[in-house]
Scaffold this motif. Structure first.
Motif, mmCIF file in Angstrom:
data_model
loop_
_atom_site.group_PDB
_atom_site.id
_atom_site.type_symbol
_atom_site.label_atom_id
_atom_site.label_comp_id
_atom_site.label_asym_id
_atom_site.label_seq_id
_atom_site.Cartn_x
_atom_site.Cartn_y
_atom_site.Cartn_z
ATOM 1 N N ALA A 1 -31.543 -31.315 68.169
ATOM 2 C CA ALA A 1 -32.185 -31.078 69.457
ATOM 3 C C ALA A 1 -31.189 -30.764 70.562
ATOM 4 N N HIS A 2 -30.023 -31.421 70.532
ATOM 5 C CA HIS A 2 -29.148 -31.381 71.702
ATOM 6 C C HIS A 2 -27.817 -30.635 71.513
ATOM 7 N N ALA A 3 -27.317 -30.539 70.277
ATOM 8 C CA ALA A 3 -26.048 -29.833 70.077
ATOM 9 C C ALA A 3 -26.132 -28.356 70.474
ATOM 10 N N PRO A 4 -27.181 -27.634 70.084
ATOM 11 C CA PRO A 4 -27.262 -26.223 70.507
ATOM 12 C C PRO A 4 -27.347 -26.089 72.032
ATOM 13 N N ARG A 5 -27.996 -27.038 72.662
ATOM 14 C CA ARG A 5 -28.105 -27.021 74.124
ATOM 15 C C ARG A 5 -26.736 -27.191 74.768
ATOM 16 N N ALA A 6 -25.934 -28.114 74.227
ATOM 17 C CA ALA A 6 -24.582 -28.316 74.747
ATOM 18 C C ALA A 6 -23.719 -27.089 74.494
ATOM 19 N N ALA A 7 -23.808 -26.546 73.275
ATOM 20 C CA ALA A 7 -23.000 -25.383 72.906
ATOM 21 C C ALA A 7 -23.338 -24.174 73.782
ATOM 22 N N LYS A 8 -24.611 -23.983 74.058
ATOM 23 C CA LYS A 8 -25.045 -22.866 74.901
ATOM 24 C C LYS A 8 -24.515 -22.992 76.324
ATOM 25 N N ALA A 9 -24.336 -24.253 76.752
ATOM 26 C CA ALA A 9 -23.822 -24.501 78.111
ATOM 27 C C ALA A 9 -22.306 -24.332 78.193
ATOM 28 N N GLY A 10 -21.661 -24.011 77.063
ATOM 29 C CA GLY A 10 -20.219 -23.791 77.058
ATOM 30 C C GLY A 10 -19.395 -24.993 76.678
ATOM 31 N N CYS A 11 -20.057 -26.075 76.253
ATOM 32 C CA CYS A 11 -19.370 -27.294 75.832
ATOM 33 C C CYS A 11 -19.226 -27.268 74.317
ATOM 34 N N VAL A 12 -17.994 -27.360 73.801
ATOM 35 C CA VAL A 12 -17.773 -27.317 72.357
ATOM 36 C C VAL A 12 -18.208 -28.642 71.741
ATOM 37 N N VAL A 13 -19.103 -28.572 70.756
ATOM 38 C CA VAL A 13 -19.629 -29.768 70.093
ATOM 39 C C VAL A 13 -18.809 -30.066 68.845
ATOM 40 N N ILE A 14 -18.375 -31.312 68.726
ATOM 41 C CA ILE A 14 -17.730 -31.811 67.504
ATOM 42 C C ILE A 14 -18.706 -32.827 66.921
ATOM 43 N N ASP A 15 -19.352 -32.454 65.830
ATOM 44 C CA ASP A 15 -20.521 -33.185 65.342
ATOM 45 C C ASP A 15 -20.205 -34.018 64.113
ATOM 46 N N ASN A 16 -20.585 -35.294 64.167
ATOM 47 C CA ASN A 16 -20.328 -36.204 63.061
ATOM 48 C C ASN A 16 -21.469 -36.264 62.046
ATOM 49 N N SER A 17 -22.609 -35.649 62.342
ATOM 50 C CA SER A 17 -23.730 -35.683 61.402
ATOM 51 C C SER A 17 -23.514 -34.642 60.294
ATOM 52 N N SER A 18 -24.454 -34.616 59.351
ATOM 53 C CA SER A 18 -24.349 -33.654 58.243
ATOM 54 C C SER A 18 -25.016 -32.316 58.564
ATOM 55 N N LEU A 19 -25.597 -32.188 59.758
ATOM 56 C CA LEU A 19 -26.459 -31.050 60.068
ATOM 57 C C LEU A 19 -25.775 -29.697 59.900
#
Length: 340
Positions: A79-97
């Motif tokens: 729900a939220h990682a694509p929103r952060a990424a679109k805003a220009g914030c690089v996401v470092i994700d610990n889930s398996s998604l």
């Protein structure tokens, strides 16, 4: 100049560990925001000497923030990682998604740091599974020398890999053994975990393997080399923190156990403790709180050509999750963003 950092899932085991490690390693932070679900809203967490109050992940505006370390599980990440990424914030994700997405790099900094440059396709970087992370740190320097053909691994994974509920269940069941009136049936795990081992982590797949075992196969191929054959048996054991692995490796070329020991001693992120005497090896309880992946019991496997066995132990909340995420953030800052 430092970075504006977000930690999403800051009240969980991994999120709290991320904050501890960011402070311990003196990551160049100009500003930090800690996010949680609404049920944990306002919970206080520590960052070095600071006490921070969590903000609502659902309402948070990621615009203007440099990096977000996510430890919130696949559903919230979706729900939220694509929103952060679109805003220009690089996401470092610990889930398996995103681990198996061809457009998202899956990174262990000691193993494939060059992959960080692929982040820009989606502005997301994936953190590998805890059992994979420590294994590939051990495999990569040996693979560079003698080319690995096949890996057979059996894991001994602590209950913290299943989160707080796993830790609580082991604790409660252990106490109930000595107080039979207070019976604690299995809830988080499929069978009693106290004084027991369970050869079942994550869901079963059609071929009889579990998803945890499948993760080790697919992630090792993506991180190290797609040609490596991997077979895994993943087992939950009654330890609180620290995963252990018995790893059997078959190489294309001959590799003497003494040379393998020397290679691993020089490898980044590895600590070799390998004395052929009582206690001359590392166990999970001894690795808790440490950054290193510990290697012991290095020896030739004479039943196959070019074979070695080794024992691998690491703090799964650190190298298997929070530490690796922070190391990715350091790598991203050093190689790409170059602000800190």
């Amino acid at each position: 100049m430092g970075y504006r950092i977000v930690v999403a899932g800051a009240t969980g085991n991994v999120g709290r560990e991320m904050l501890n490690i960011l402070a311990e390693r003196q990551f160049p932070v100009d500003e930090i925001a800690v996010l949680a679900s609404r049920k944990s809203l306002g919970t206080e967490v520590s960052f070095g000497e600071q006490t921070l109050k969590t903000k609502d992940l659902e309402q948070f505006d990621f615009a203007g923030w440099d990096m977000a370390l996510f430890a919130v599980g696949s559903e919230a990440t979706k729900a939220h990682a694509p929103r952060a990424a679109k805003a220009g914030c690089v996401v470092i994700d610990n889930s398996s998604l995103y681990r198996y997405d061809s457009e998202v790099p899956l990174i262990v900094p000691e193993v494939n740091p060059e992959a960080v440059h692929g982040y820009a396709k989606k502005n997301i970087i994936a953190n590998p599974n805890c059992s994979t992370a420590q294994m590939v740190v051990a495999l990569k320097p040996l693979h560079d020398r003698a080319r690995i053909k096949r890996v057979v691994v059996s894991t001994y994974q602590s209950v913290s890999g299943a989160g707080k509920e796993g830790i609580d269940e082991l604790w409660d069941q252990t106490k109930s053994i000595y107080n039979p009136v207070d019976d604690k049936p299995a809830k988080k795990f499929t069978k009693q975990i106290a004084f027991n081992v369970i050869p079942h982590i994550d869901s079963f797949m059609e071929d009889g393997s579990t998803r945890e075992e499948w993760k080790m196969v697919v992630e090792t191929k993506k991180i190290v080399d797609p040609k490596i054959k991997v077979t895994a048996t993943c087992v939950r054991v009654p330890t609180f923190v620290g995963h252990a692995e018995a790893i059997n490796i078959e190489f294309e070329d001959f590799l003497d156990e003494d040379e393998a020991r020397d290679i691993l001693r020089e490898a980044p992120g590895v600590m070799v403790v390998d004395k052929r005497e009582d206690g001359g090896y590392v166990t999970p309880i001894e690795c808790v709180g440490d950054f290193a992946t510990f290697i012991s019991r290095i020896r030739t496997d004479g039943t196959i050509e070019n074979g070695l066995n080794l024992w691998c132990v690491s703090d799964n909340l650190r190298k298997g999750a929070a530490l690796n995420a922070v190391q990715i953030a350091e790598l991203l800052g050093r190689e790409v963003l170059k602000k800190g």
